[in-house]
Design an enzyme around this catalytic site. Structure first.
Site: not given
Length: 265
Positions: A42, A126, A12, A17
């Site tokens: 991102k 997600d 998520k 990560k």
């Protein structure tokens, strides 16, 4: 790419990560030629490897009709090759599209034909949409690892990721416990791994060195190479590299998951 270690790391958003991927990439770079592909909108996976944010594949293609390798692949710490797929502005378009576009371009530019030893994908877990399944579905990655903590939402996402891996008949290599310091955390994550038919392949304790390194846009392995924390990432990198036990996960249904989580609280 037949002898290349092709790893996809899912989890998520905000679970760690990118921190995990960049540090194991830094560990591998000592002996191997490494390519890291950030598949998170991102676009922050490679910041600590390169030292700043990279132009994303999507942004480069907005400005140029035909991109070259040097427009989208950048050399970071210890010669790690870094790519960021990028994504749309929040609220606009499909976040998975960047992954699809990036993979197509990298194939066209024959980036995967380079003399590589390890390719690592950092993939958001997600959102269950087509783009984020590309590293698995298109056979770019051979093995998957899920980063989670012992928190409810992290495990909920991990269980959902297991559903995706099962559907695509992917190889789950293990669960990485990125500790947030909650009560009975290692026990919870170990039990979760057993429940979905896998194992915990690595435990990364919380450490202030992570944030200190990231403030300077560096990995722990670069900034604090002799630290205990760097040692945890080195061990994880080694254990993943030599892992040859894979399973198709057996995720829990929602009621089973709720019951599983409640037993620890």
């Amino acid at each position: 790419m037949s002898n290349v270690k092709k790893i996809a790391v899912y989890g998520k958003g905000g679970i760690g990560k990118s921190t995990t991927v960049s540090n194991i990439a830094a560990a591998y770079s000592k002996n191997h030629k490494v390519l890291v592909i950030g598949c998170d909108p991102k676009a922050d996976t490679t910041r600590t490897l390169y030292g700043s944010r990279l132009p994303t594949v999507l942004n480069v293609l907005k400005e140029k009709r035909s991109a070259q390798v040097e427009d989208v692949v950048f050399e970071g710490y210890n010669n790690v090759m870094c790519v960021e797929s990028g994504g749309p502005e929040p609220g606009v378009g499909c976040a998975g599209r960047g992954v699809i576009v990036a993979m197509n371009l990298l194939e066209k530019l024959e980036v995967f034909s380079e003399d590589l030893d390890v390719v690592i994908y950092d993939v958001l877990g997600d959102v269950v949409c087509g783009g984020f399944a590309v590293p698995l579905r298109e056979d770019f990655a051979d093995e998957v690892y899920i980063v989670t903590s012992g928190e409810y939402m992290a495990l909920y996402a991990a269980n959902n990721i297991c559903k995706g891996i099962k559907k695509l008949k992917g190889n789950l290599g293990g669960i990485i416990c990125n500790c947030k310091g909650i009560n009975r955390e290692e026990e919870i994550v170990n039990k979760f791994a057993q429940k979905v038919g896998s194992k915990v392949i690595g435990i990364i304790p919380r450490s202030e060195l992570v944030q200190k390194s990231e403030i300077e846009a560096k990995t722990v392995i670069e900034k604090y190479p002799d630290s205990k924390q760097a040692g945890f990432y080195e061990k994880l990198a080694k254990d993943v590299f030599h892992n040859n036990e894979f399973t198709v996960p057996q995720p829990m249904d929602i009621e089973e998951f709720e019951e599983f989580f409640r037993q620890f609280h």
